[in-house]
Design a protein around this motif. Structure first.
Motif, PDB file in Angstrom:
ATOM      1  N   GLY A   1     -12.666   7.814   0.121  1.00 49.09           N
ATOM      2  CA  GLY A   1     -11.962   7.814  -0.823  1.00 49.09           C
ATOM      3  C   GLY A   1     -11.698   6.307  -1.528  1.00 49.09           C
ATOM      4  N   ASP A   2     -11.787   6.112  -2.710  1.00 51.02           N
ATOM      5  CA  ASP A   2     -11.899   4.822  -3.209  1.00 51.02           C
ATOM      6  C   ASP A   2     -10.628   3.776  -2.672  1.00 51.02           C
ATOM      7  N   GLY A   3      -9.409   4.183  -2.348  1.00 53.59           N
ATOM      8  CA  GLY A   3      -8.400   3.602  -1.742  1.00 53.59           C
ATOM      9  C   GLY A   3      -8.735   3.166  -0.491  1.00 53.59           C
ATOM     10  N   ALA A   4      -9.189   4.284   0.321  1.00 53.26           N
ATOM     11  CA  ALA A   4      -9.581   4.031   1.408  1.00 53.26           C
ATOM     12  C   ALA A   4     -10.883   2.971   1.957  1.00 53.26           C
TER      13      ALA A   4
ATOM     14  N   SER B   1       2.486   3.681   9.066  1.00 53.94           N
ATOM     15  CA  SER B   1       0.928   3.630   9.845  1.00 53.94           C
ATOM     16  C   SER B   1       0.313   2.279   9.560  1.00 53.94           C
TER      17      SER B   1
ATOM     18  N   GLN C   1       3.853   1.922   4.690  1.00 54.29           N
ATOM     19  CA  GLN C   1       4.117   3.015   5.555  1.00 54.29           C
ATOM     20  C   GLN C   1       3.895   2.321   6.722  1.00 54.29           C
TER      21      GLN C   1
ATOM     22  N   THR D   1      -8.745  10.123   5.312  1.00 52.62           N
ATOM     23  CA  THR D   1      -7.393  10.755   5.441  1.00 52.62           C
ATOM     24  C   THR D   1      -6.993  11.350   4.308  1.00 52.62           C
ATOM     25  N   GLY D   2      -5.988  12.175   4.168  1.00 53.46           N
ATOM     26  CA  GLY D   2      -5.443  12.557   2.811  1.00 53.46           C
ATOM     27  C   GLY D   2      -5.951  13.867   2.427  1.00 53.46           C
ATOM     28  N   TYR D   3      -5.942  13.983   1.066  1.00 58.58           N
ATOM     29  CA  TYR D   3      -6.325  15.192   0.345  1.00 58.58           C
ATOM     30  C   TYR D   3      -7.775  15.608   0.504  1.00 58.58           C
TER      31      TYR D   3
ATOM     32  N   MET E   1      -9.583  -0.638   1.153  1.00 63.06           N
ATOM     33  CA  MET E   1      -8.593  -1.088   2.340  1.00 63.06           C
ATOM     34  C   MET E   1      -9.249  -1.883   3.207  1.00 63.06           C
TER      35      MET E   1
ATOM     36  N   ILE F   1      -6.788   6.338  -7.974  1.00 65.76           N
ATOM     37  CA  ILE F   1      -5.626   6.545  -7.412  1.00 65.76           C
ATOM     38  C   ILE F   1      -5.767   6.565  -6.052  1.00 65.76           C
ATOM     39  N   HIS F   2      -4.281   6.363  -5.494  1.00 64.51           N
ATOM     40  CA  HIS F   2      -3.790   7.006  -4.055  1.00 64.51           C
ATOM     41  C   HIS F   2      -3.303   8.362  -4.547  1.00 64.51           C
TER      42      HIS F   2
ATOM     43  N   THR G   1      -5.236   2.563  -7.791  1.00 65.38           N
ATOM     44  CA  THR G   1      -5.939   1.751  -6.688  1.00 65.38           C
ATOM     45  C   THR G   1      -6.497   0.526  -7.685  1.00 65.38           C
TER      46      THR G   1
ATOM     47  N   VAL H   1       0.999  -1.072   0.016  1.00 63.43           N
ATOM     48  CA  VAL H   1       0.018  -0.051  -0.115  1.00 63.43           C
ATOM     49  C   VAL H   1       0.915   1.083   0.047  1.00 63.43           C
ATOM     50  N   PRO H   2       0.851   2.213  -0.993  1.00 63.30           N
ATOM     51  CA  PRO H   2       1.615   3.244  -0.936  1.00 63.30           C
ATOM     52  C   PRO H   2       2.022   4.243   0.087  1.00 63.30           C
TER      53      PRO H   2
ATOM     54  N   ASN I   1      -2.000  -3.224  10.434  1.00 62.19           N
ATOM     55  CA  ASN I   1      -2.932  -4.022   9.524  1.00 62.19           C
ATOM     56  C   ASN I   1      -1.923  -5.139   9.154  1.00 62.19           C
TER      57      ASN I   1
HETATM   58  C1  LIG Z   1      -2.895   2.016   7.034  1.00 62.68           C
HETATM   59  C2  LIG Z   1      -2.601   3.159   6.306  1.00 62.68           C
HETATM   60  N1  LIG Z   1      -1.745   2.633   4.943  1.00 62.68           N
HETATM   61  C3  LIG Z   1      -1.238   3.789   4.081  1.00 62.68           C
HETATM   62  C4  LIG Z   1      -1.371   5.081   4.384  1.00 62.68           C
HETATM   63  C5  LIG Z   1      -0.723   6.243   3.619  1.00 62.68           C
HETATM   64  N2  LIG Z   1      -1.858   6.778   2.824  1.00 62.68           N
HETATM   65  C6  LIG Z   1      -2.353   7.985   3.237  1.00 62.68           C
HETATM   66  S1  LIG Z   1      -3.560   8.509   2.371  1.00 62.68           S
HETATM   67  C7  LIG Z   1      -3.223   7.233   1.317  1.00 62.68           C
HETATM   68  C8  LIG Z   1      -4.056   7.095  -0.114  1.00 62.68           C
HETATM   69  C9  LIG Z   1      -5.729   7.228   0.231  1.00 62.68           C
HETATM   70  O1  LIG Z   1      -6.293   6.955  -1.051  1.00 62.68           O
HETATM   71  P1  LIG Z   1      -7.687   7.159  -1.334  1.00 62.68           P
HETATM   72  O2  LIG Z   1      -8.580   6.769  -0.303  1.00 62.68           O
HETATM   73  O3  LIG Z   1      -8.257   6.668  -2.952  1.00 62.68           O
HETATM   74  O4  LIG Z   1      -7.668   8.865  -1.272  1.00 62.68           O
HETATM   75  P2  LIG Z   1      -6.812   9.813  -2.351  1.00 62.68           P
HETATM   76  O5  LIG Z   1      -5.556   9.949  -1.966  1.00 62.68           O
HETATM   77  O6  LIG Z   1      -6.926   9.543  -3.808  1.00 62.68           O
HETATM   78  O7  LIG Z   1      -7.583  11.139  -2.240  1.00 62.68           O
HETATM   79  C10 LIG Z   1      -2.506   6.520   1.574  1.00 62.68           C
HETATM   80  C11 LIG Z   1      -2.088   5.291   1.055  1.00 62.68           C
HETATM   81  C12 LIG Z   1      -2.178   5.221   5.528  1.00 62.68           C
HETATM   82  N3  LIG Z   1      -2.424   6.476   6.058  1.00 62.68           N
HETATM   83  N4  LIG Z   1      -2.436   4.409   6.496  1.00 62.68           N
END
Ligand SMILES: Cc1ncc(C[n+]2csc(CCOP(=O)(O)OP(=O)(O)O)c2C)c(N)n1
Length: 367
Positions: free
Chosen positions: A250-253, A71, A69, A203-205, A256, A281-282, A290, A22-23, A75
């Protein structure tokens, strides 16, 4: 720093032909390079699945490695201890060191894991080495030699990777144009339409975008805990049955911890609206793909028992579906195909509010 090319080539020369993970942005270079050749990198739903996949490669006689990562170490611990360590399956794992050596230089959600990543591996009795930011090729190959000796001895070796230790590579962007909306427009519309409703943002953007567009006490910015925004929203929805609760995901979330869709479908909170921004994408970690392009998340939601689930590929459709969802019993899922963001990303909520303050003002706003 070693280059991403050297990182991948050295591993491939030693017979590590499949990677999964997972990136983390720290591994953006190797993941971008490996992803250019089909089959070399498996984008896993979560870190435990990445480890199990690499373990399967080992069972089949090959050699696999994992990138994650720190974090996501939680998992991974279950299949690490129950599968890899118990069955003595040789897998090499690379873990980025967020929140380390100085937690103040990183986001607050990395503080605890930054501090305990190495002690956790010590407690588990696993051999590990640190790939420092100033490492050169000799240092890296020395670590790989030691790691291979540990693998041969039936151990599960870990390489802890400092920020800047591995170089970047150009990500090949899939330009297949679908109808994709601007995520900031989507977040703005949802925030307007949700009026006084609590919004739990992933989380993230996405959380940053919500914070930048409309910072309100009833927003909960979930920095970290990837994949758990919908479960948190489920809990809030159960505690406040007369209040519409919005999960902004988010799709990656979602991928997961996709089992949460089943829990929501099963429990059936009528007041939950689950919105998934699917950019494929992540994006927050550099745009690694993703697997959402091959998974109809809205159909999965329907199959698990959500009352309605729609793909909204226009702002008008999103508006009407959201209004309908707010005014009829759920749970509802709205999947919105969004485009890669361009322009600057707003700052993190925790640059302004401490995580505890986010908690307190959210709880107060809920009344
Ligand atoms: C358990 C875990 N693994 C990896 C990460 C690193 N990480 C932070 S945001 C993110 C991408 C999330 O992807 P998505 O939900 O598709 O949202 P986007 O970034 O495209 O907005 C990752 C992999 C994390 N925060 N927690």
């Amino acid at each position: 720093m070693i280059s991403a090319e050297l990182f991948c080539d050295e591993l491939e020369e030693r017979g590590f032909t499949v990677a999964s993970g997972v990136p983390c942005s720290f591994f953006g270079g190797p993941i971008a390079l490996l992803s250019r050749t089909p089959g070399k990198y498996v984008p896993a739903a979560n870190e435990g699945a990445a480890l199990a996949t690499a373990a399967g490669v080992a069972l089949s006689g090959g050699r696999g490695y994992v990138m994650l990562q720190n974090s996501g170490l939680g998992n991974l611990v279950n299949p690490l201890t129950s599968l890899v360590m118990t069955y003595h399956i040789p897998v090499l794992t690379f873990v980025s060191l967020r929140g380390w050596p100085n937690p103040e230089d990183d986001e607050p959600q990395h503080e605890v894991m930054g501090r305990v990543t190495e002690p956790m591996l010590d407690m588990l009795g696993l051999p590990h080495w640190i790939l420092r930011a100033d490492a050169d090729a000799d240092h890296f190959t020395g670590i790989l030699r030691d790691a291979e000796a540990a693998l041969a001895a039936g151990q599960a070796p870990f390489v802890l990777v400092e920020k800047g230790a591995v170089g970047k590579a150009h990500t090949v962007v899939d330009e297949t144009e679908q109808l994709r909306l601007d995520s900031a427009d989507v977040v703005r519309l949802v925030s307007d339409l949700a009026a006084g409703d609590p919004i739990i943002a992933t989380t993230g953007y996405t959380g940053r975008e919500l914070f930048g567009i409309d910072d309100r006490p009833r927003n909960f910015y979930m920095q970290g805990s990837m994949g758990h925004a919908a479960a948190l929203a489920l809990g809030v929805a159960l505690g406040r049955p007369s209040q519409t609760v919005v999960a902004l995901d988010g799709d990656g979330a979602v991928l997961m911890h996709m089992g949460t869709l089943s829990a929501i479908g099963d429990h059936g909170p009528e007041n939950l609206v689950h919105i998934v921004l699917d950019n494929g994408i992540h994006e927050s970690t550099g745009g690694q793909r993703t697997t959402s392009s091959g998974t109809r998340i809205e159909e999965v939601a329907l199959a698990t028992g959500y009352r309605t689930a729609f793909r909204c590929d226009s702002m008008g459709r999103l508006r009407s579906r959201f209004d309908a969802a707010r005014n009829s019993p759920g749970p509802h899922l709205l999947l919105v195909p969004t485009a890669r963001r361009n322009g600057s990303i707003p700052p993190r909520a925790t640059d302004t509010h401490s995580p505890q303050a986010i908690n307190e003002r959210f709880t107060t706003a809920l009344g």
